[in-house]
Design an enzyme around this catalytic site. Structure first.
Site, PDB file in Angstrom:
ATOM      1  N   TYR A 162       0.611  -1.098  -0.195  1.00  0.00           N
ATOM      2  CA  TYR A 162      -0.042   0.014  -0.197  1.00  0.00           C
ATOM      3  C   TYR A 162       0.815   1.119   0.085  1.00  0.00           C
ATOM      4  O   TYR A 162       1.794   1.353   0.702  1.00  0.00           O
ATOM      5  CB  TYR A 162      -1.132  -0.086   1.076  1.00  0.00           C
ATOM      6  CG  TYR A 162      -2.498  -0.021   0.593  1.00  0.00           C
ATOM      7  CD1 TYR A 162      -2.896   1.085   0.080  1.00  0.00           C
ATOM      8  CD2 TYR A 162      -3.145  -1.213   0.656  1.00  0.00           C
ATOM      9  CE1 TYR A 162      -4.251   1.056  -0.317  1.00  0.00           C
ATOM     10  CE2 TYR A 162      -4.411  -1.303   0.248  1.00  0.00           C
ATOM     11  CZ  TYR A 162      -4.940  -0.101  -0.274  1.00  0.00           C
ATOM     12  OH  TYR A 162      -6.273  -0.151  -0.835  1.00  0.00           O
ATOM     13  N   GLU A 185      -0.400   4.790  -0.580  1.00  0.00           N
ATOM     14  CA  GLU A 185      -1.421   6.083  -0.576  1.00  0.00           C
ATOM     15  C   GLU A 185      -0.337   7.332  -0.557  1.00  0.00           C
ATOM     16  O   GLU A 185       0.342   7.412   0.320  1.00  0.00           O
ATOM     17  CB  GLU A 185      -2.327   6.174   0.187  1.00  0.00           C
ATOM     18  CG  GLU A 185      -3.588   5.308  -0.015  1.00  0.00           C
ATOM     19  CD  GLU A 185      -4.805   5.269   0.893  1.00  0.00           C
ATOM     20  OE1 GLU A 185      -4.502   6.291   1.757  1.00  0.00           O
ATOM     21  OE2 GLU A 185      -5.692   4.734   0.654  1.00  0.00           O
ATOM     22  N   ASP A 242      -6.763  13.453 -25.187  1.00  0.00           N
ATOM     23  CA  ASP A 242      -6.990  12.185 -24.679  1.00  0.00           C
ATOM     24  C   ASP A 242      -6.389  11.234 -25.492  1.00  0.00           C
ATOM     25  O   ASP A 242      -6.952  10.923 -26.891  1.00  0.00           O
ATOM     26  CB  ASP A 242      -8.316  11.934 -24.354  1.00  0.00           C
ATOM     27  CG  ASP A 242      -8.424  10.226 -24.076  1.00  0.00           C
ATOM     28  OD1 ASP A 242      -7.495   9.677 -24.029  1.00  0.00           O
ATOM     29  OD2 ASP A 242      -9.802   9.779 -23.571  1.00  0.00           O
ATOM     30  N   THR A 262      -3.940   5.922 -22.140  1.00  0.00           N
ATOM     31  CA  THR A 262      -3.856   4.665 -21.603  1.00  0.00           C
ATOM     32  C   THR A 262      -2.295   3.704 -22.135  1.00  0.00           C
ATOM     33  O   THR A 262      -1.940   4.185 -22.975  1.00  0.00           O
ATOM     34  CB  THR A 262      -5.144   3.712 -22.030  1.00  0.00           C
ATOM     35  OG1 THR A 262      -5.034   3.546 -23.595  1.00  0.00           O
ATOM     36  CG2 THR A 262      -6.321   4.162 -21.543  1.00  0.00           C
ATOM     37  N   LYS A 311      -2.916  -0.058 -24.924  1.00  0.00           N
ATOM     38  CA  LYS A 311      -3.488  -0.134 -26.222  1.00  0.00           C
ATOM     39  C   LYS A 311      -2.284   0.199 -27.264  1.00  0.00           C
ATOM     40  O   LYS A 311      -1.204  -1.023 -27.443  1.00  0.00           O
ATOM     41  CB  LYS A 311      -4.343   1.064 -26.595  1.00  0.00           C
ATOM     42  CG  LYS A 311      -5.683   1.015 -25.787  1.00  0.00           C
ATOM     43  CD  LYS A 311      -6.705   2.006 -26.176  1.00  0.00           C
ATOM     44  CE  LYS A 311      -8.099   1.967 -25.391  1.00  0.00           C
ATOM     45  NZ  LYS A 311      -8.050   2.630 -24.243  1.00  0.00           N
ATOM     46  N   ARG A 343      -2.716  -2.858 -18.181  1.00  0.00           N
ATOM     47  CA  ARG A 343      -3.638  -2.026 -18.100  1.00  0.00           C
ATOM     48  C   ARG A 343      -3.680  -0.929 -17.189  1.00  0.00           C
ATOM     49  O   ARG A 343      -3.157  -1.155 -16.006  1.00  0.00           O
ATOM     50  CB  ARG A 343      -4.839  -2.829 -17.545  1.00  0.00           C
ATOM     51  CG  ARG A 343      -5.216  -3.959 -18.361  1.00  0.00           C
ATOM     52  CD  ARG A 343      -5.929  -3.403 -19.716  1.00  0.00           C
ATOM     53  NE  ARG A 343      -7.290  -2.903 -19.577  1.00  0.00           N
ATOM     54  CZ  ARG A 343      -8.386  -3.619 -20.026  1.00  0.00           C
ATOM     55  NH1 ARG A 343      -8.300  -4.897 -20.821  1.00  0.00           N
ATOM     56  NH2 ARG A 343      -9.322  -3.270 -20.160  1.00  0.00           N
TER      57      ARG A 343
END
Ligand code: PLP
Length: 415
Positions: A52, A54, A198, A224, A227, A233
């Protein structure tokens, strides 16, 4: 109880193996998919996900982040190097969350967005009614020219002057031509709007310098990594330095909790690969292969939207060319082992679940090693089957042609 969980485990493994087999026995023309390297897969599924973290490097809410900090710093540096931009946030879990963070950083609820109509190739997060973007913001659309099916900058400028949006969105899910980012900048400047590019789809082409780069024009860029970029991902936000603090805050704590350090490391691996000269050669092939398909269809008189392709994808009007809806065409192709998606076309009269066309992309099969000759052959297989969808002999012959290509290029590959 234990027996039950054992059998569920087997079932799960069985589905995984079936999906693996499906991927290895079909021709994948989905424009948004790809096959990342073994190294990307290694990091993406690695023990780094246990942590973790954060917050951001140097200021975390958890102890034990010294190595995760270094990994995230390295990933940020590589993203900045690859895209030659001054600020990067590598934490977004997806392209949608990246866009959500941008809106949260730059807009207030009720502010106006101007974006491309979803039917003409925009994305859900660009203002669709069913999406958060269409719920929280006032969305106005520009469209493609009804005759050329191309972006019409004069018309966009006119709409922008009337609407006076706070943010203009460019970059699309299903537009096959180049984008003039300089013109979008001029349009945005005239009304003092932010410009978001984008480039979820074209990031790999941009990184390889084979597609117009919005860096000198956009205030913020989202993309992203899974692609054309062929990574894990996830997504990245690039921005002008002065917007960095706002964007960071909007990603965390604005709309995400802990980042996934495994995926962040996989992004670093993806950027390292994209910085190699071979990556550019790969992207050149991606373009050539998409063009080979588009040229074939056009020669046969099939309606290719916008008149062709300058990217990794093309859209075919199946309704006007073959008297089949997009749904029917995509299903018929799946039956012979060719996988693509149905897609709305500009000014489509069908519902999104039906559509009038299909979208075909070259990145995945180019990674598998197929070249122009094979893409032309695939276009021919598609054309024949859509022309004669109920001919059983043709169906059998097409299926075996697909099997031959699959066997020749990738079925036996371990990866
Ligand atoms: C232009 C564009 N933006 C954003 C996204 C959203 O990405 P994700 O599916 O990772 O949320 C996509 C996905 O297809 C896209 O095409």
């Amino acid at each position: 109880m234990e027996k039950k969980s054992n059998s569920a485990e087997k079932i799960l493994l069985n589905y995984y193996q079936k999906e693996r087999k499906r991927q290895k026995s079909t021709l994948n023309l989905i424009a948004s998919e790809n096959y990342p390297s073994k190294k990307v897969l290694f990091y993406g599924g690695s023990l780094l996900m246990n942590k973790y973290a954060e917050g951001y490097p140097g200021s975390r809410y958890y102890q034990g982040c010294q190595y995760i900090d270094k990994i995230e710093e390295l990933t940020i540096d590589l993203a900045k190097k690859l895209f030659k931009f001054e600020y990067a946030n590598v934490q977004p879990h997806s392209g949608s969350q990246a866009n959500q963070a941008v809106y949260l950083a730059l807009l207030k609820p009720g502010d106006k967005i101007l974006s491309l109509n979803l039917l003409a190739g925009g994305h859900l997060t660009h203002g669709a009614k069913v999406n958060f973007s269409g719920t929280f913001y006032q969305v106005h659309y520009y469209n493609l020219n009804p005759f050329t099916q191309k972006l019409d900058y004069e018309e966009i400028s006119k709409i922008a002057q009337e609407v006076k949006p706070k943010l203009i969105v460019t970059g699309y899910s299903a537009y096959s031509l180049k984008i003039d980012f300089a013109k979008f900048r001029q349009i945005a400047d005239r009304i003092s709007a932010y410009l978001l590019a984008d480039i979820a789809h074209t990031a790999g082409l941009v990184a390889a310098d084979l597609f117009p780069n919005p860096i000198n024009y956009a205030d913020v860029i989202t993309f992203t990594t899974h692609k054309t970029l062929r990574g894990p991902r996830g997504a990245v936000i690039l921005a002008k330095k002065e917007l960095g603090a706002k964007i960071d805050k909007a990603v965390f704590p604005g709309n995400q909790g802990g980042p996934n350090p495994a995926i962040i490391a996989a992004k670093a691996q993806c950027f390292l690969e994209a910085l190699q000269p071979e990556f550019r050669e790969y992207q050149k092939k991606v373009l050539k292969n998409a063009k080979a398909m588009a040229d074939y269809f056009q020669k046969k008189g099939v309606k290719v939207i916008s008149g062709g392709t300058e990217t990794h994808l093309l859209l075919i009007d199946t309704k006007n060319s073959y008297n089949l809806t997009g749904k029917e065409a995509a299903e018929k192709l799946e039956k012979i082992g060719v996988i693509c998606n149905k897609n709305m076309l500009p000014y489509d009269s069908e519902k999104p679940w039906i559509t009038s066309g299909i979208r075909l992309g070259s990145p995945a099969l180019t990674t598998r090693g197929l070249g122009e000759k094979e893409f032309k052959e695939i276009a021919q297989i598609i054309h024949n089957i859509l022309q004669n969808p109920s001919d059983p002999k043709l169906k059998k012959a097409s299926k075996s042609k697909v099997e031959i290509l699959v066997k020749k290029f990738f079925q036996s590959q371990k990866h």
